[in-house]
Design a protein around this motif. Structure first.
Motif, short mmCIF file in Angstrom:
data_model
loop_
_atom_site.label_atom_id
_atom_site.label_comp_id
_atom_site.label_asym_id
_atom_site.label_seq_id
_atom_site.Cartn_x
_atom_site.Cartn_y
_atom_site.Cartn_z
N ARG A 34 69.08 -55.10 3.34
CA ARG A 34 68.99 -54.18 4.26
C ARG A 34 69.60 -55.02 5.33
O ARG A 34 69.07 -56.28 5.68
CB ARG A 34 67.06 -53.93 5.26
CG ARG A 34 66.81 -53.19 4.11
CD ARG A 34 65.05 -53.02 4.59
NE ARG A 34 64.05 -53.76 5.84
CZ ARG A 34 63.35 -54.08 5.63
NH1 ARG A 34 62.74 -52.64 4.42
NH2 ARG A 34 62.97 -55.24 5.78
N TYR A 35 70.65 -54.03 5.38
CA TYR A 35 71.31 -54.79 6.23
C TYR A 35 71.11 -55.47 8.03
O TYR A 35 70.74 -56.29 9.04
CB TYR A 35 72.53 -54.10 6.66
CG TYR A 35 74.05 -54.26 7.88
CD1 TYR A 35 74.29 -55.80 7.43
CD2 TYR A 35 73.78 -54.00 8.81
CE1 TYR A 35 75.61 -56.35 8.31
CE2 TYR A 35 74.84 -54.14 9.83
CZ TYR A 35 74.88 -56.39 9.53
OH TYR A 35 76.05 -55.89 10.68
N PRO A 36 70.26 -53.90 8.40
CA PRO A 36 69.34 -54.35 9.78
C PRO A 36 68.70 -55.94 9.71
O PRO A 36 68.48 -56.12 10.67
CB PRO A 36 68.39 -53.05 10.01
CG PRO A 36 69.59 -52.05 9.20
CD PRO A 36 69.46 -52.75 7.51
N ASP A 37 68.10 -55.77 8.58
CA ASP A 37 67.17 -57.28 8.66
C ASP A 37 68.04 -58.71 9.07
O ASP A 37 68.16 -59.43 9.70
CB ASP A 37 66.57 -57.72 7.34
CG ASP A 37 65.50 -56.28 7.09
OD1 ASP A 37 66.11 -54.86 7.23
OD2 ASP A 37 64.35 -57.01 6.85
N ILE A 38 69.40 -58.37 8.43
CA ILE A 38 69.92 -59.80 8.81
C ILE A 38 70.60 -59.56 10.22
O ILE A 38 70.93 -60.50 11.51
CB ILE A 38 71.81 -59.76 8.04
CG1 ILE A 38 71.49 -59.52 6.33
CG2 ILE A 38 73.03 -60.35 7.96
CD1 ILE A 38 72.61 -58.96 5.74
N ILE A 39 71.10 -58.46 11.31
CA ILE A 39 71.58 -58.37 12.63
C ILE A 39 70.05 -58.93 13.30
O ILE A 39 70.42 -59.78 13.86
CB ILE A 39 71.34 -56.58 12.78
CG1 ILE A 39 72.18 -56.10 12.29
CG2 ILE A 39 71.91 -56.94 14.37
CD1 ILE A 39 72.84 -55.04 11.80
N VAL A 40 69.12 -58.62 12.95
CA VAL A 40 68.41 -59.30 13.07
C VAL A 40 67.56 -60.92 13.67
O VAL A 40 67.70 -61.30 14.27
CB VAL A 40 66.27 -58.52 13.48
CG1 VAL A 40 65.23 -59.19 13.48
CG2 VAL A 40 66.62 -56.84 13.40
N HIS A 41 67.59 -61.05 12.18
CA HIS A 41 68.35 -62.45 11.80
C HIS A 41 69.20 -63.16 12.31
O HIS A 41 68.83 -64.36 13.01
CB HIS A 41 68.16 -62.58 10.90
CG HIS A 41 67.55 -63.32 9.38
ND1 HIS A 41 67.30 -64.10 8.84
CD2 HIS A 41 66.47 -61.81 8.62
CE1 HIS A 41 65.17 -63.73 7.88
NE2 HIS A 41 65.46 -62.56 8.04
N ARG A 42 70.28 -63.03 13.00
CA ARG A 42 71.53 -63.30 13.35
C ARG A 42 71.09 -63.54 15.26
O ARG A 42 70.82 -64.48 15.64
CB ARG A 42 72.44 -62.90 13.58
CG ARG A 42 73.53 -63.17 12.28
CD ARG A 42 74.20 -62.14 12.16
NE ARG A 42 74.85 -61.84 10.47
CZ ARG A 42 75.73 -61.36 10.26
NH1 ARG A 42 76.69 -59.89 10.47
NH2 ARG A 42 75.82 -61.18 8.67
N LEU A 43 70.50 -62.27 15.48
CA LEU A 43 69.31 -61.51 17.10
C LEU A 43 68.48 -63.25 17.33
O LEU A 43 68.96 -63.62 17.98
CB LEU A 43 69.36 -60.91 17.32
CG LEU A 43 70.27 -59.28 17.79
CD1 LEU A 43 69.74 -57.98 17.51
CD2 LEU A 43 70.72 -59.42 18.61
N LEU A 44 67.33 -63.59 16.13
CA LEU A 44 67.07 -64.85 16.51
C LEU A 44 67.32 -66.13 16.48
O LEU A 44 66.55 -66.87 17.15
CB LEU A 44 65.84 -64.13 15.00
CG LEU A 44 64.35 -65.25 15.12
CD1 LEU A 44 64.12 -64.94 15.74
CD2 LEU A 44 63.65 -65.74 14.31
#
Length: 280
Positions: free
Chosen positions: A125-135
């Protein structure tokens, strides 16, 4: 439980660090006009819901599963389908693009949590990649998110559209492969429960596939039809299909009424992918 806890914990962390750029997932409560019909539907279909909160609906479904699955599988599946249709879709969003920032505007209704996101599946899932980068950025281990809240909201919109499209493709794929299986191996006799009776057709839910299918009376040439319309509640309509010529080892008639269990013969004509239903 650990997956949910991880997603909740990360959602809180990135929202605390980036209150205007957190990439979260919300689930609005059911629409009021649909839930207003629930008390009447409870009476018609014979089940109880304590309240319309997610916890109340979950508890009601647990009770129904315990009480019905062993002897009235079709009724249970139909009620689950009925309640599911009242739910709104969960959506990705960027916190900075939400106009109404009340506590409830970020809330996930089904999980009953204030903040939620998708963090645990970046491989698919691409949204999870965004969330990983935010974390990573929130822990000062990487660069901050450079996109504006509106740009992130645009990404969320694309993700929502594609996620719904993938869901529909998956559902249609299941239906297609089931039809191909029946075509190659059928006809197949399957248990089904009546979930709607009309003057020209009846709707059934197949116990083993959870599919809702329609049987047309005109396609049953060996049976005559007597339709009884209920005065005020269409869900309580009934129909009796009577065999024109008696056949040994087969019932002389079929009574179609709400949640009546019937054995259907399911087939698919050659060079077709459309199910054909008949009564034995």
């Amino acid at each position: 439980e650990f997956m949910l806890l991880a997603n909740i914990t990360v959602a809180r962390k990135i929202h605390e660090a980036f209150p205007d750029r957190a990439f979260l997932r919300k689930h609005p409560p059911p629409k009021r006009n649909l839930m207003a019909k629930l008390p009447q539907e409870c009476e018609i279909y014979g089940f109880e819901v304590g309240d319309s909160s997610s916890a109340g609906l979950s508890k009601a479904l647990d009770v129904l599963h315990r009480d019905l699955m062993s002897y009235d599988r079709g009724k249970y599946m139909f009620i689950v389908e009925l309640l599911s249709k009242k739910m709104q879709l969960a959506k990705y969003f960027c916190t900075g693009a939400v106009e109404n920032k009340e506590d409830s505007s970020f809330r996930h209704y089904a999980l009953s949590v204030d903040l939620y996101t998708h963090f645990t599946s970046p491989i698919r899932r691409y949204p999870d990649i965004i969330v990983h980068r935010l974390l990573v950025a929130s822990l000062k281990l990487g660069p901050p998110e450079s996109r504006s809240p509106q740009e992130l909201e645009d990404v969320a919109h694309v993700c929502n559209v594609n996620k719904y499209g993938a869901k529909r493709a998956s559902e249609q794929g299941v239906e297609l492969f089931f039809a191909l299986f029946v075509r190659e191996n059928g006809p197949i006799e399957m248990a089904a429960s009546v979930v709607g009776v009309l003057d020209q057709a009846a709707d059934f839910i197949l116990h083993h596939t959870h599919m809702v299918v329609r049987l047309y009376y005109q396609n049953q040439p060996d049976l005559s039809v007597s339709f009884t319309k209920h005065e005020s509640v269409p869900q309580l309509n009934e129909a009796t299909l009577t065999r024109k010529q008696p056949k040994e080892d087969l019932p002389p008639s079929y009574l179609l009424k709400l949640f009546q269990v019937i054995t259907l013969t399911v087939s698919v004509p050659k060079d077709s992918t459309k199910l054909s239903l008949s009564l034995p």
